[in-house]
Design a protein around this motif. Structure first.
Motif, PDB file in Angstrom:
ATOM      1  N   THR A 160       0.843  -1.200   0.000  1.00  8.11           N
ATOM      2  CA  THR A 160       0.000   0.000   0.000  1.00  8.11           C
ATOM      3  C   THR A 160       0.877   1.249   0.000  1.00  8.11           C
ATOM      4  O   THR A 160       2.057   1.208   0.381  1.00  8.11           O
ATOM      5  N   ARG A 161       0.281   2.354  -0.423  1.00  4.54           N
ATOM      6  CA  ARG A 161       0.927   3.659  -0.337  1.00  4.54           C
ATOM      7  C   ARG A 161      -0.161   4.721  -0.360  1.00  4.54           C
ATOM      8  O   ARG A 161      -1.325   4.430  -0.687  1.00  4.54           O
ATOM      9  N   LEU A 162       0.199   5.944  -0.024  1.00  3.32           N
ATOM     10  CA  LEU A 162      -0.718   7.073  -0.071  1.00  3.32           C
ATOM     11  C   LEU A 162      -0.231   8.078  -1.097  1.00  3.32           C
ATOM     12  O   LEU A 162       0.979   8.288  -1.251  1.00  3.32           O
ATOM     13  N   ALA A 163      -1.178   8.712  -1.796  1.00  2.00           N
ATOM     14  CA  ALA A 163      -0.822   9.710  -2.801  1.00  2.00           C
ATOM     15  C   ALA A 163      -1.698  10.945  -2.641  1.00  2.00           C
ATOM     16  O   ALA A 163      -2.884  10.847  -2.308  1.00  2.00           O
ATOM     17  N   ALA A 164      -1.103  12.093  -2.880  1.00  2.00           N
ATOM     18  CA  ALA A 164      -1.853  13.338  -2.890  1.00  2.00           C
ATOM     19  C   ALA A 164      -2.615  13.462  -4.203  1.00  2.00           C
ATOM     20  O   ALA A 164      -2.428  12.670  -5.131  1.00  2.00           O
ATOM     21  N   GLU A 165      -3.447  14.491  -4.295  1.00  2.44           N
ATOM     22  CA  GLU A 165      -4.255  14.673  -5.504  1.00  2.44           C
ATOM     23  C   GLU A 165      -3.405  14.851  -6.754  1.00  2.44           C
ATOM     24  O   GLU A 165      -3.799  14.444  -7.845  1.00  2.44           O
ATOM     25  N   ASN A 166      -2.223  15.427  -6.586  1.00  2.13           N
ATOM     26  CA  ASN A 166      -1.340  15.622  -7.745  1.00  2.13           C
ATOM     27  C   ASN A 166      -0.425  14.427  -7.991  1.00  2.13           C
ATOM     28  O   ASN A 166       0.449  14.473  -8.855  1.00  2.13           O
ATOM     29  N   GLY A 167      -0.614  13.366  -7.211  1.00  2.00           N
ATOM     30  CA  GLY A 167       0.186  12.160  -7.396  1.00  2.00           C
ATOM     31  C   GLY A 167       1.421  12.083  -6.539  1.00  2.00           C
ATOM     32  O   GLY A 167       2.097  11.046  -6.512  1.00  2.00           O
TER      33      GLY A 167
ATOM     34  N   THR B  77      -2.742   3.445 -11.643  1.00  2.00           N
ATOM     35  CA  THR B  77      -1.734   4.469 -11.905  1.00  2.00           C
ATOM     36  C   THR B  77      -0.812   3.974 -13.020  1.00  2.00           C
ATOM     37  O   THR B  77      -0.778   2.771 -13.312  1.00  2.00           O
ATOM     38  N   PRO B  78      -0.051   4.870 -13.655  1.00  2.00           N
ATOM     39  CA  PRO B  78       0.863   4.424 -14.712  1.00  2.00           C
ATOM     40  C   PRO B  78       1.861   3.360 -14.260  1.00  2.00           C
ATOM     41  O   PRO B  78       2.314   2.544 -15.064  1.00  2.00           O
ATOM     42  N   ASP B  79       2.191   3.349 -12.949  1.00  2.00           N
ATOM     43  CA  ASP B  79       3.149   2.346 -12.481  1.00  2.00           C
ATOM     44  C   ASP B  79       2.476   1.128 -11.846  1.00  2.00           C
ATOM     45  O   ASP B  79       3.104   0.355 -11.126  1.00  2.00           O
ATOM     46  N   GLY B  80       1.147   0.957 -12.088  1.00  2.00           N
ATOM     47  CA  GLY B  80       0.494  -0.305 -11.771  1.00  2.00           C
ATOM     48  C   GLY B  80      -0.180  -0.425 -10.429  1.00  2.00           C
ATOM     49  O   GLY B  80      -0.539  -1.537 -10.012  1.00  2.00           O
TER      50      GLY B  80
END
Length: 474
Positions: free
Chosen positions: A307-314, A350-353
């Motif tokens: 798992t990971r967390l991402a902001a709105e801009n990625g 996401t582009p990295d899967g």
């Protein structure tokens, strides 16, 4: 791969559902008759009532290697027609006397009137692990429901991970009364005990007194429920007392309010195990049977899950336990995509899967996850602050007069959005509740408006439908 339905020749895995006893041998024999009837079909729908016929039909589809499409029995005509047409189901499996509400479309196969099948064999042991086992339709809150294709390998891996996390063995007796057309009730609650080899007691409906009876009469050791089930049990001290004989109480499908967690512990002696998942990912996070259980948290990643967390801009979001971000998940066996919707499938990754869950969470330095809410409805942007609706809901639920609470962002000329609460409570005013939250959380997180209502809109799994909250006010 080990057979999805468990080892051939296992004697465990008997099912009792709504009072109907179905030994494993009889279940597999009847399911083999279904498999013979539907073999070669592209997909079959199942009128998924809480019945022995539903269990037989689903197992028959798995034995035949035919994708199974559970059809909610309470679905309206438009939803039913969409699922049947979109899935391309060639047949509809149901009990002979079932009121399917379906006149046009695929022929109905009366599961309980098929001739007895041959003695069960490892019919599905050689099936392609990547083949689609189930097509489950999402709730469709942002449009028509999408068919989520789930492989045999994903189900097997997910169930094995949960068996390890929950110390689930053939000696357990699983008890629940959940619907059989979702991940929780069907995959975990039916295919789980069949794979593990444990007994299943399905109570028809998840009533506190039925759970208590199963704890005593049937030796129920492992209990599944959604927060509504556990809240009702916590409001029934006599039934809750009977649950002391259980081994594990598992809560999922929505966040368990902290006050309900604490009351359950006081009445039953159990700290519930909370877990998190989605139709697309199955279960990805959970507390462990032999580990810590924290109120308001859904545990750690299961084996094979990242798992990971991402902001709105990625951009990456730090795992500091405070900063919220969209939860991304990567697993060894991801779902196969949305049926017939390659663009929607591509957009969900996401582009990295990594799969974009659309849920907002925090991750602590020790890896423990807390779900704040949905990005679309539960991340409130007010006056430059990012506020998680779930945190405000838990604060409201800590008030002794509050029975239910839902929080959402509503338009505000100055703040952009304001924190608005919809509360079921007795003997308390809107102003008192606003002050109560302001005294427990940062002042900017207090509700600007509180609507006292009679009930909150919920779906079949007990989840609050926030897109309908605006219907509660003039």
């Amino acid at each position: 791969m080990r057979d999805l339905l468990g080892e051939t020749g296992e004697s465990g895995g008997a099912v009792r559902i709504a009072g109907h006893e179905l030994p494993r041998e009889e279940l597999l024999t009847r399911a083999s008759a279904v498999a013979a009837e539907i073999g070669g079909a592209d997909a079959v729908a199942v009128h998924a009532t809480a019945s022995a016929e539903t269990v037989v039909a689903v197992v028959g589809g798995i034995m035949a290697g035919v994708p199974v499409v559970p059809l909610p029995p309470d679905s309206g005509p438009d939803e039913r027609a969409h699922i049947l047409n979109d899935s391309g189901a060639a047949l509809l499996l149901a009990a002979a006397d079932a009121e399917t509400g379906h006149e046009d479309g695929p022929p109905v196969v009366p599961v309980d009137r098929l001739p007895a099948g041959s003695p069960p064999a490892p019919a599905s042991a050689g099936a392609d692990p990547d083949a689609t086992a189930l097509i489950l339709y999402t709730s469709g809150t942002t449009g028509a429901p999408k068919g989520v294709m789930i492989s045999r390998a994903a189900i097997a891996a997910g169930l094995d991970a949960l068996a390890e996390a929950w110390a689930w063995t053939p000696d357990d007796v699983l008890v629940h009364g959940l619907p059989l057309f979702h991940v929780h009730g069907l995959i975990l609650g039916v295919l789980g005990p069949l794979r593990v080899g444990s007994r299943l007691v399905h109570t028809g409906r998840p009533r506190p007194e039925a759970y208590a009876e199963a704890a005593g009469r049937d030796g129920g050791s492992l209990f599944f429920g959604v927060p509504t089930v556990w809240s009702r049990l916590a409001a029934d001290p006599a039934s809750a007392e009977a649950m002391r004989a259980a081994r594990l109480l598992v809560s999922g499908s929505a966040p368990l309010p902290v006050p309900a967690f604490e009351r359950l512990e006081a009445l039953t002696g159990h700290r519930p195990v909370e877990r998190y998942g989605m139709t697309e990912t199955l279960i990805t996070l959970s507390a462990r049977a032999d580990g810590e259980r924290r109120p308001g948290y859904v545990g750690l990643p299961l084996p094979g899950v990242e798992t990971r967390l991402a902001a709105e801009n990625g951009d990456p979001v730090p795992a500091d336990g405070e900063t919220p971000g969209e939860l991304h998940v990567r697993a060894r066996h991801p779902f196969k995509g949305y049926l017939g919707r390659p663009e929607a499938t591509a957009k969900s990754f996401t582009p990295d899967g990594w799969f974009r869950t659309g849920d907002i969470a925090t991750i602590g330095p020790d890896g423990w996850h807390r779900i704040v809410g949905r990005a679309s409805t539960d991340l409130i942007k007010s006056g430059g602050y990012r506020i998680g609706a779930g945190e405000v809901e838990n604060a409201l639920l800590a008030h002794p007069a509050v029975r239910e609470a839902a929080v959402a962002g509503t338009p505000h000329d100055d703040l952009g959005e304001q924190v608005t609460a919809y509360v079921v409570a007795d003997g308390v005013t809107e102003g008192q509740l606003i002050d109560f939250v302001a005294g427990r959380l940062s002042v900017h997180k207090r509700p600007r408006v509180v609507h006292l209502v009679d009930a909150l809109p919920r779906n079949a799994m007990g989840k609050i439908v926030k897109t309908r909250l605006n219907e509660l006010t003039p």
